[in-house]
Motif scaffolding. Sequence first.
Motif, PDB file in Angstrom:
ATOM      1  N   LEU A 127     -58.712  27.730  33.087  1.00 37.22           N
ATOM      2  CA  LEU A 127     -57.501  27.189  32.488  1.00 37.22           C
ATOM      3  C   LEU A 127     -56.333  27.120  33.468  1.00 37.22           C
ATOM      4  N   LYS A 128     -56.478  27.735  34.614  1.00 35.14           N
ATOM      5  CA  LYS A 128     -55.358  27.822  35.544  1.00 35.14           C
ATOM      6  C   LYS A 128     -54.835  26.446  35.945  1.00 35.14           C
ATOM      7  N   GLU A 129     -55.716  25.534  36.284  1.00 31.77           N
ATOM      8  CA  GLU A 129     -55.305  24.206  36.728  1.00 31.77           C
ATOM      9  C   GLU A 129     -55.091  23.245  35.569  1.00 31.77           C
ATOM     10  N   LYS A 130     -55.839  23.441  34.489  1.00 31.44           N
ATOM     11  CA  LYS A 130     -55.711  22.567  33.321  1.00 31.44           C
ATOM     12  C   LYS A 130     -55.532  23.410  32.062  1.00 31.44           C
ATOM     13  N   PRO A 131     -54.341  23.977  31.898  1.00 29.04           N
ATOM     14  CA  PRO A 131     -54.098  24.834  30.735  1.00 29.04           C
ATOM     15  C   PRO A 131     -54.111  24.037  29.432  1.00 29.04           C
ATOM     16  N   THR A 132     -54.777  24.547  28.431  1.00 33.77           N
ATOM     17  CA  THR A 132     -54.821  23.926  27.111  1.00 33.77           C
ATOM     18  C   THR A 132     -54.319  24.926  26.079  1.00 33.77           C
ATOM     19  N   PHE A 133     -53.941  24.442  24.914  1.00 36.03           N
ATOM     20  CA  PHE A 133     -53.414  25.347  23.890  1.00 36.03           C
ATOM     21  C   PHE A 133     -53.609  24.834  22.465  1.00 36.03           C
ATOM     22  N   LEU A 134     -53.900  23.551  22.274  1.00 40.23           N
ATOM     23  CA  LEU A 134     -53.953  22.984  20.930  1.00 40.23           C
ATOM     24  C   LEU A 134     -55.033  23.626  20.052  1.00 40.23           C
ATOM     25  N   LEU A 135     -56.224  23.846  20.605  1.00 45.21           N
ATOM     26  CA  LEU A 135     -57.329  24.385  19.817  1.00 45.21           C
ATOM     27  C   LEU A 135     -57.047  25.802  19.313  1.00 45.21           C
ATOM     28  N   PRO A 136     -56.709  26.772  20.181  1.00 49.24           N
ATOM     29  CA  PRO A 136     -56.440  28.121  19.661  1.00 49.24           C
ATOM     30  C   PRO A 136     -55.214  28.161  18.761  1.00 49.24           C
ATOM     31  N   LEU A 137     -54.192  27.392  19.093  1.00 49.85           N
ATOM     32  CA  LEU A 137     -52.975  27.371  18.277  1.00 49.85           C
ATOM     33  C   LEU A 137     -53.262  26.812  16.893  1.00 49.85           C
ATOM     34  N   ALA A 138     -54.063  25.751  16.835  1.00 55.54           N
ATOM     35  CA  ALA A 138     -54.416  25.158  15.542  1.00 55.54           C
ATOM     36  C   ALA A 138     -55.277  26.101  14.707  1.00 55.54           C
ATOM     37  N   LEU A 139     -56.237  26.757  15.347  1.00 56.21           N
ATOM     38  CA  LEU A 139     -57.115  27.671  14.618  1.00 56.21           C
ATOM     39  C   LEU A 139     -56.343  28.827  13.994  1.00 56.21           C
ATOM     40  N   VAL A 140     -55.467  29.444  14.768  1.00 54.92           N
ATOM     41  CA  VAL A 140     -54.681  30.568  14.253  1.00 54.92           C
ATOM     42  C   VAL A 140     -53.736  30.093  13.152  1.00 54.92           C
ATOM     43  N   SER A 141     -53.067  28.974  13.370  1.00 60.06           N
ATOM     44  CA  SER A 141     -52.095  28.467  12.399  1.00 60.06           C
ATOM     45  C   SER A 141     -52.769  28.097  11.074  1.00 60.06           C
ATOM     46  N   LEU A 142     -53.877  27.366  11.140  1.00 62.48           N
ATOM     47  CA  LEU A 142     -54.543  26.910   9.924  1.00 62.48           C
ATOM     48  C   LEU A 142     -55.198  28.062   9.171  1.00 62.48           C
TER      49      LEU A 142
END
Length: 226
Positions: A18-33
């Motif tokens: 993730l260092k060069e291509k950090p992502t966040f939508l998937l974990p953020l969506a899972l926790v939020s939903l």
Amino acid sequence: MSHLINIFLEPGKVFTELKEKPTFLLPLALVSLTMAALYFIYFMKVDSAWFIDNMLLAGGKEMSAAEMAQAKSVFPSAKVMGYIATVTTPIAIVIVTLLMALYYFVAGKVTGSLIGFKQGISLASWSSMPMLLGAIVALVGVFMMSPQTSLESLMLTNLDPLLLQLPIDSPWKKLASAFSLLTFWSLFLTATGWKIWGKTSWAEAIMVAIIPSIVIYGAMALWALI
């Protein structure tokens, strides 16, 4: 998708990727939903009258019958609370995630680790994944609960009720009910990501990871003492 499994088994590998291509939508969506679903289903099942009585009792203020009746008259029903929580919970989680990202960004500037804001969002999102496990445990409990069950009692990864069962009017009840033992896991993931991305020592990474928790839970402990 492999990150969802490896964040628990090989977090170092995940943060390296993730260092060069950090992502966040998937974990953020899972926790939020998942949290939104937890609150929605709970409030749809709980006994509304009992819930309001329990909430007023938890306030710790002695009230006359007239004051109790007046307080109940202004409270929305449990179902209305469920609709509100379903909407506001994901918003609150996103706001907290952004605040944590801002903290990591500032901490990176101070320490010279050069952690970008997008990396901060990614770090905050992926390090929160252990909390998803706690939410799933509570969600299973909601499906099995009786209508007169407090939400706090379903949070089986929290200090209360896992290790303590404090009375509802205890000044330490909120702190014990808010502190999840999974926090230690999340702090480890945060420190791991910080160490890999910033190429820092474990000492710096751990310090950066624990400062927010010290501030938040320290403030709650101070409030309980007062």
